[in-house]
Design an enzyme around this catalytic site. Structure first.
Site, PDB file in Angstrom:
ATOM      1  N   ARG A 181      16.109 -18.539  18.541  1.00 25.13           N
ATOM      2  CA  ARG A 181      17.106 -17.687  17.864  1.00 25.13           C
ATOM      3  C   ARG A 181      18.265 -17.446  18.839  1.00 25.13           C
ATOM      4  O   ARG A 181      18.035 -17.058  19.983  1.00 25.13           O
ATOM      5  CB  ARG A 181      16.497 -16.340  17.417  1.00 25.13           C
ATOM      6  N   ARG A 219      10.314 -10.016  15.460  1.00 22.79           N
ATOM      7  CA  ARG A 219      11.769  -9.995  15.340  1.00 22.79           C
ATOM      8  C   ARG A 219      12.285  -8.688  15.923  1.00 22.79           C
ATOM      9  O   ARG A 219      11.514  -7.790  16.228  1.00 22.79           O
ATOM     10  CB  ARG A 219      12.209 -10.180  13.883  1.00 22.79           C
ATOM     11  N   GLY A 220      13.623  -8.598  16.016  1.00 20.76           N
ATOM     12  CA  GLY A 220      14.227  -7.447  16.679  1.00 20.76           C
ATOM     13  C   GLY A 220      14.533  -7.855  18.109  1.00 20.76           C
ATOM     14  O   GLY A 220      13.679  -8.463  18.780  1.00 20.76           O
ATOM     15  N   ALA A 221      15.741  -7.541  18.560  1.00 22.16           N
ATOM     16  CA  ALA A 221      16.222  -8.091  19.836  1.00 22.16           C
ATOM     17  C   ALA A 221      15.289  -7.830  21.036  1.00 22.16           C
ATOM     18  O   ALA A 221      14.873  -8.781  21.710  1.00 22.16           O
ATOM     19  CB  ALA A 221      17.630  -7.573  20.094  1.00 22.16           C
ATOM     20  N   ASN A 236      25.140  -7.182  15.269  1.00 22.36           N
ATOM     21  CA  ASN A 236      23.897  -6.616  14.727  1.00 22.36           C
ATOM     22  C   ASN A 236      23.699  -7.210  13.329  1.00 22.36           C
ATOM     23  O   ASN A 236      24.531  -7.979  12.835  1.00 22.36           O
ATOM     24  CB  ASN A 236      23.962  -5.084  14.705  1.00 22.36           C
ATOM     25  N   LYS A 237      22.618  -6.841  12.717  1.00 22.29           N
ATOM     26  CA  LYS A 237      22.242  -7.382  11.402  1.00 22.29           C
ATOM     27  C   LYS A 237      23.424  -7.390  10.430  1.00 22.29           C
ATOM     28  O   LYS A 237      24.180  -6.422  10.357  1.00 22.29           O
ATOM     29  CB  LYS A 237      21.083  -6.535  10.862  1.00 22.29           C
ATOM     30  N   ASP A 271      22.113  -6.567  18.638  1.00 22.85           N
ATOM     31  CA  ASP A 271      21.507  -7.811  19.126  1.00 22.85           C
ATOM     32  C   ASP A 271      22.239  -8.370  20.342  1.00 22.85           C
ATOM     33  O   ASP A 271      21.655  -9.082  21.158  1.00 22.85           O
ATOM     34  CB  ASP A 271      21.447  -8.857  18.018  1.00 22.85           C
ATOM     35  N   GLN A 290      14.425  -6.095   6.017  1.00 24.77           N
ATOM     36  CA  GLN A 290      13.815  -5.379   7.158  1.00 24.77           C
ATOM     37  C   GLN A 290      13.814  -3.873   6.924  1.00 24.77           C
ATOM     38  O   GLN A 290      12.941  -3.162   7.411  1.00 24.77           O
ATOM     39  CB  GLN A 290      14.571  -5.691   8.465  1.00 24.77           C
TER      40      GLN A 290
HETATM   41  O1  MRU Z   1      17.058 -10.727  12.288  1.00 25.30           O
HETATM   42  P1  MRU Z   1      16.373  -9.561  12.933  1.00 25.30           P
HETATM   43  O2  MRU Z   1      15.481  -8.813  12.015  1.00 25.30           O
HETATM   44  O3  MRU Z   1      15.698  -9.943  14.227  1.00 25.30           O
HETATM   45  O4  MRU Z   1      17.581  -8.590  13.310  1.00 25.30           O
HETATM   46  C1  MRU Z   1      17.291  -7.404  14.000  1.00 25.30           C
HETATM   47  C2  MRU Z   1      18.447  -6.507  14.137  1.00 25.30           C
HETATM   48  O5  MRU Z   1      19.554  -6.833  13.769  1.00 25.30           O
HETATM   49  C3  MRU Z   1      18.214  -5.204  14.835  1.00 25.30           C
HETATM   50  O6  MRU Z   1      19.091  -4.234  14.376  1.00 25.30           O
HETATM   51  C4  MRU Z   1      18.434  -5.391  16.341  1.00 25.30           C
HETATM   52  O7  MRU Z   1      17.708  -6.477  16.819  1.00 25.30           O
HETATM   53  C5  MRU Z   1      18.089  -4.193  17.114  1.00 25.30           C
HETATM   54  S1  MRU Z   1      16.349  -3.921  17.144  1.00 25.30           S
HETATM   55  C6  MRU Z   1      16.004  -2.653  18.185  1.00 25.30           C
END
Ligand code: MRU
Length: 358
Positions: free
Chosen positions: A93, A50-52, A251-252, A241, A200
């Site tokens: 996603r 996970r993470g963009a 973002n999250k 994201d 997270q």
């Molecule tokens: O749902 P996730 O855990 O994939 O969400 C991730 C985030 O929101 C991060 O802040 C974002 O992807 C940046 S990661 C460098």
């Protein structure tokens, strides 16, 4: 340059994609081999990775795995099958643009060399995935260097979600800024939002901060306002994201809360992200597709029920922070101040243009 962290979120090894399975952290460090496009789709969907930026990299390798299994020899059918596989991966996603960006980049590279035999094009897809992977590591390092200049001495930094080496090729985005600032001796404390509902922050960011030897304190998301009221936060920095052309940032979930609180308490609020997160096809954040995830993520955790079984649940995974709440956006090209549109256009004129949506 910080040598830490000492783990690898994504590795290409002996024809397979190896990931650290983030669903086991922080209890166990489990590495999984993904050998098919279906496994990569599942790993992204279920947040094993996970993470963009990380899902963009994994998606690119997944596309290679998928097209490597194709038997087509003519370019036309080979390419349309490759597009179909990319669309399938992209359906895992929707919010982080890095996934569709990386898939499109692999497809575009294949298309630009269509006169070559299919066997060679499969190899070209792999090489493009490797390039995306290596490029992300370099960008993250650069984001960290640029961002650290904005961190004052003895700083208490609040962050949300996980933006570290787990979420990228290495170092992270917002996390890289913290790493570099720590190396410069400027970090007093990192406040880590636990990041409901998937935790997270408490599961992953604390794990990474601990490995890097950076002082931190975990707080529940709803303690952020109180921390700011007590002057315990000097700046807030998060990842992204998808960033629209005007700087509106997805973002999250919970990031927008922080931006509003930062404004109310006169605290700088930074976003850190590479250019692969900027979507020049969207004028504003209203156009960003926000993923809604399964209610079970809210009603329980790890098999433990935390709410009655049958009830209405709203579980958006992301929110959108309007650009005027963002002090600056830290990129590998430097710290971008408003007007974001103008600055982004300047950067994109010098780079590979961002892909249209798949
Ligand atoms: O749902 P996730 O855990 O994939 O969400 C991730 C985030 O929101 C991060 O802040 C974002 O992807 C940046 S990661 C460098």
């Amino acid at each position: 340059m910080p040598e830490k962290p000492e783990f690898q979120s994504i590795t290409w090894q002996d024809g397979n994609l190896q990931i650290i399975d983030q669903t086991f952290l922080p209890d166990r460090e489990v590495y999984s081999q993904l050998t098919s496009v279906g496994q990569v789709w599942d790993a992204i969907k279920n947040m094993r990775i996970r993470g963009a930026p990380a899902i963009g990299i994994a998606g690119a390798y997944g596309l290679h795995l998928g097209i490597n299994d194709l038997h087509e020899t003519g370019f036309g059918t080979f390419y349309s099958e490759s597009q179909r596989i990319a669309e399938y991966l992209n359906s895992s996603r929707p919010t982080a643009v890095n996934l569709s960006w990386a898939l499109k980049r692999v497809l575009q590279t294949i298309y630009s060399q269509k006169e070559k035999p299919v066997s060679e094009l499969k190899e070209i897809a792999l090489q493009t995935a490797i390039t995306i992977h290596e490029e992300d590591e370099r960008m993250c390092k650069s984001i960290g260097r640029h961002g650290a200049e904005r961190v004052p001495g003895n700083a208490s930094i609040l962050t949300h979600c996980n933006t570290g080496g787990l979420a990228t090729a290495k170092y992270g985005t917002a996390f890289s800024v913290i790493l570099h600032a720590h190396q410069d001796g400027k970090v007093k404390m990192v406040w880590v939002d636990e990041t409901r509902p998937m935790l997270q922050g408490s599961r992953l960011t604390t794990w990474e901060l601990d490995k890097a030897g950076i002082p931190f304190t975990l707080n529940i998301d709803s303690a952020a306002a109180f921390l700011m009221q007590q002057n315990k936060v000097d700046l807030i920095i998060t990842g992204a994201d998808r960033i629209a052309k005007n700087g509106d940032t997805a973002n999250k979930i919970g990031t927008y809360n922080l931006a509003v609180l930062a404004r109310a308490h006169n605290i700088p609020f930074y976003i850190a992200a590479p250019y692969s997160t900027i979507d020049m096809n969207l004028d504003t954040g209203d156009q960003i597709d926000i993923e809604e995830r399964d209610p079970s993520e809210v009603t329980g955790f790890n098999g433990h029920q935390a709410a009655p079984e049958k009830l209405n649940v709203y579980n958006p995974a992301f929110d959108v922070t309007p650009h005027d709440y963002i002090t600056a956006i830290i990129t590998e090209n430097g710290v971008i101040e408003p007007d974001y549109t103008e600055q982004f256009e300047r950067i994109f004129n010098q780079k590979i243009p961002n892909s249209e949506a798949l």
